[in-house]
Design a protein around this motif. Structure first.
Motif, short mmCIF file in Angstrom:
data_model
loop_
_atom_site.label_atom_id
_atom_site.label_comp_id
_atom_site.label_asym_id
_atom_site.label_seq_id
_atom_site.Cartn_x
_atom_site.Cartn_y
_atom_site.Cartn_z
N GLN A 106 0.95 -1.25 -0.02
CA GLN A 106 0.13 0.01 0.02
C GLN A 106 0.91 1.36 0.14
O GLN A 106 0.49 2.31 -0.34
CB GLN A 106 -0.92 0.08 1.21
CG GLN A 106 -1.98 -0.93 1.21
CD GLN A 106 -3.05 -0.71 0.36
OE1 GLN A 106 -3.42 0.25 0.32
NE2 GLN A 106 -3.28 -1.96 -0.29
N LEU A 107 2.00 1.04 0.59
CA LEU A 107 2.98 2.24 0.59
C LEU A 107 3.78 2.47 -0.51
O LEU A 107 4.55 3.64 -0.32
CB LEU A 107 3.79 1.97 2.03
CG LEU A 107 2.92 2.17 3.21
CD1 LEU A 107 3.93 1.89 4.40
CD2 LEU A 107 2.27 3.33 3.69
N THR A 108 3.91 1.72 -1.45
CA THR A 108 4.61 1.89 -2.53
C THR A 108 4.61 3.35 -3.21
O THR A 108 3.51 3.83 -3.61
CB THR A 108 4.26 0.82 -3.81
OG1 THR A 108 4.47 -0.46 -2.99
CG2 THR A 108 5.42 0.98 -4.89
N GLY A 109 5.84 4.01 -3.20
CA GLY A 109 5.62 5.25 -4.10
C GLY A 109 5.41 6.40 -2.85
O GLY A 109 5.63 7.54 -3.20
N HIS A 110 5.15 6.00 -1.83
CA HIS A 110 5.02 7.18 -0.59
C HIS A 110 6.12 7.25 0.25
O HIS A 110 5.96 8.11 0.97
CB HIS A 110 3.94 6.66 0.07
CG HIS A 110 2.47 6.64 -0.69
ND1 HIS A 110 1.58 8.15 -0.79
CD2 HIS A 110 1.83 5.85 -1.43
CE1 HIS A 110 0.53 7.61 -1.72
NE2 HIS A 110 0.69 6.26 -1.92
N GLY A 111 7.17 6.67 0.12
CA GLY A 111 8.21 7.02 1.07
C GLY A 111 8.34 6.25 2.39
O GLY A 111 9.14 6.36 3.03
N ALA A 112 7.18 5.78 2.94
CA ALA A 112 7.11 5.48 4.29
C ALA A 112 7.51 3.89 4.22
O ALA A 112 7.76 3.39 3.29
CB ALA A 112 5.46 5.43 4.79
N VAL A 124 4.73 1.70 10.85
CA VAL A 124 5.05 2.48 9.78
C VAL A 124 5.80 3.68 10.10
O VAL A 124 5.10 4.58 11.19
CB VAL A 124 3.61 2.78 9.02
CG1 VAL A 124 4.16 3.76 7.92
CG2 VAL A 124 2.94 1.68 8.25
N ASP A 125 6.98 3.71 9.82
CA ASP A 125 7.76 4.79 10.24
C ASP A 125 7.69 4.98 11.73
O ASP A 125 7.98 5.99 12.52
CB ASP A 125 7.56 6.18 9.49
CG ASP A 125 7.85 6.02 8.30
OD1 ASP A 125 8.65 5.31 7.68
OD2 ASP A 125 7.32 6.96 7.53
N GLY A 126 7.88 3.64 12.54
CA GLY A 126 7.93 3.85 13.87
C GLY A 126 6.62 3.72 14.55
O GLY A 126 6.30 3.46 16.00
N GLY A 127 5.41 4.15 14.08
CA GLY A 127 4.11 4.02 14.51
C GLY A 127 3.30 3.03 14.26
O GLY A 127 3.34 2.28 13.39
N THR A 163 1.72 6.95 19.95
CA THR A 163 2.62 6.01 19.12
C THR A 163 1.99 5.19 18.05
O THR A 163 2.50 4.45 17.47
CB THR A 163 3.20 4.91 20.16
OG1 THR A 163 2.09 4.53 20.89
CG2 THR A 163 4.27 5.81 21.23
N ALA A 164 0.66 5.70 17.96
CA ALA A 164 0.10 4.97 16.95
C ALA A 164 0.23 5.96 15.35
O ALA A 164 0.32 6.91 15.34
CB ALA A 164 -1.48 4.65 17.33
N THR A 165 -0.26 5.21 14.30
CA THR A 165 -0.54 5.98 13.19
C THR A 165 -1.58 5.40 12.20
O THR A 165 -2.42 4.26 12.69
CB THR A 165 0.98 5.94 12.34
OG1 THR A 165 0.65 6.80 11.04
CG2 THR A 165 1.32 4.57 11.82
N SER A 166 -1.84 5.84 11.15
CA SER A 166 -2.95 5.27 10.13
C SER A 166 -2.58 5.57 8.77
O SER A 166 -1.57 6.42 8.65
CB SER A 166 -4.30 5.86 10.33
OG SER A 166 -4.32 7.11 10.04
N PHE A 167 -3.17 5.05 7.80
CA PHE A 167 -2.65 5.46 6.43
C PHE A 167 -3.20 6.91 6.15
O PHE A 167 -2.29 7.68 5.55
CB PHE A 167 -3.55 4.31 5.41
CG PHE A 167 -2.81 2.90 5.33
CD1 PHE A 167 -1.75 3.03 4.48
CD2 PHE A 167 -3.76 1.86 5.73
CE1 PHE A 167 -1.07 1.44 4.48
CE2 PHE A 167 -3.25 0.62 5.59
CZ PHE A 167 -1.83 0.51 5.12
N ALA A 168 -4.38 7.22 6.79
CA ALA A 168 -4.80 8.45 6.38
C ALA A 168 -3.98 9.54 7.12
O ALA A 168 -3.68 10.70 6.48
CB ALA A 168 -6.12 8.71 6.90
N ALA A 169 -3.42 9.22 8.25
CA ALA A 169 -2.38 10.24 8.78
C ALA A 169 -1.21 10.55 8.13
O ALA A 169 -0.47 11.51 8.48
CB ALA A 169 -2.12 9.56 10.59
N ILE A 170 -0.61 9.61 7.40
CA ILE A 170 0.52 9.71 6.61
C ILE A 170 -0.02 10.08 4.95
O ILE A 170 0.93 10.11 4.30
CB ILE A 170 1.22 8.58 6.56
CG1 ILE A 170 0.88 7.38 6.19
CG2 ILE A 170 1.93 8.36 7.85
CD1 ILE A 170 1.60 6.10 6.01
#
Length: 260
Positions: A106-112, A124-127, A163-170
């Motif tokens: 899912q992250l292809t091309g987004h740098g994460a 994802v990036d630590g989150g 410490t959480a993250t999401s697809f939308a957040a990035i």
């Protein structure tokens, strides 16, 4: 009420049963109950999915909730009878690895960057973007239900902890069908390797994905004590080996914090 799985055609290509529900308290609890009642109706890699889980369960009986439509909850049936008992400890790790690779797609091309945190969180990036819980069906040690909760459309304001993250957040739009298809396909292939006694390959691949290995960690153990040291490797059973000086301790369960 069940919804036709038409919205998940890719996933259906890798699963004998894709059942979608508008809302539920816990997909894992639902699938465990369903398998007990009708085991033949829930064969290997069957799954239940929703984007509105009201009382999700995590490790150590923790509960978590998310606003409707912001997280994807899925539970998958695993026929563990095909896997030697000594290798079944790899099942939750295999699920974590499969979800890590699915998130990476899912992250292809987004740098994460997506990585696996032992034993089965996806970062994802630590989150933390995903947590996984595996449980044996009561009365049948050969059936395991693996649940995963993925933060998909959750805004930063709705994230439960810093410490959480999401697809939308990035800034990434998640394709739910592709995510689940990649996850189930990968998970099924890894389980097949375990069934064919290719545990060494599974071990290598998961250890390579695991961001915990090589890190300084603090591990809160079930007895209330804390172990601090270097996560050296995974052992042959998928347990974390933590080194403190010249002494190595094997950890089979615990909450891990990456110190640095």
């Amino acid at each position: 009420m069940p919804i036709p799985a038409a919205g998940y055609p890719r996933t259906a290509a890798h699963s004998p049963r894709v059942q979608v529900v508008e809302t539920t308290d816990s997909t894992n609890a639902d699938v465990v109950a369903a398998v007990v009642t009708d085991p033949a109706g829930w064969p290997h890699l069957s799954l239940l999915v929703t984007d509105d889980q009201r009382a999700g369960r995590g490790r150590l009986d923790r509960t978590w909730t998310a606003p409707a439509g912001t997280a994807l909850a899925v539970s998958v049936v695993v026929d563990a009878a095909m896997i030697p008992p000594a290798q079944r400890g790899w099942i939750p790790l295999a699920a974590g690895a499969a979800m890590t690779r699915a998130v990476r797609h899912q992250l292809t091309g987004h740098g994460a960057t997506a990585e696996l945190k032992w034993p089965n969180d996806v970062l994802v990036d630590g989150g933390k973007i995903c947590g996984i819980l595996a449980e044996v069906v009561p009365g049948d040690v050969d059936i395991v239900v693996v649940g995963a909760g993925v933060n998909t459309r959750m805004s930063r304001a709705d994230l439960p902890v810093t410490t959480a993250t999401s697809f939308a957040a990035i800034g990434v739009e998640c394709d739910d069908d592709r995510l689940l298809a990649d996850f189930v396909d990968d998970f099924g292939k890894t389980l097949a390797r375990l069934a064919h006694d290719d545990v060494e390959r599974v071990h290598r691949e998961i250890e390579k994905l695991c961001a915990t290995v090589g890190r300084e960690v603090s591990v809160s153990l079930p007895d209330g004590s804390t172990l601090q040291g270097t996560a050296a490797r995974l052992d042959a059973d998928g347990r974390l080996v933590v080194g403190v000086g010249t002494i190595e301790t094997v950890v089979s369960a615990g909450d891990v914090v990456h110190v640095r």
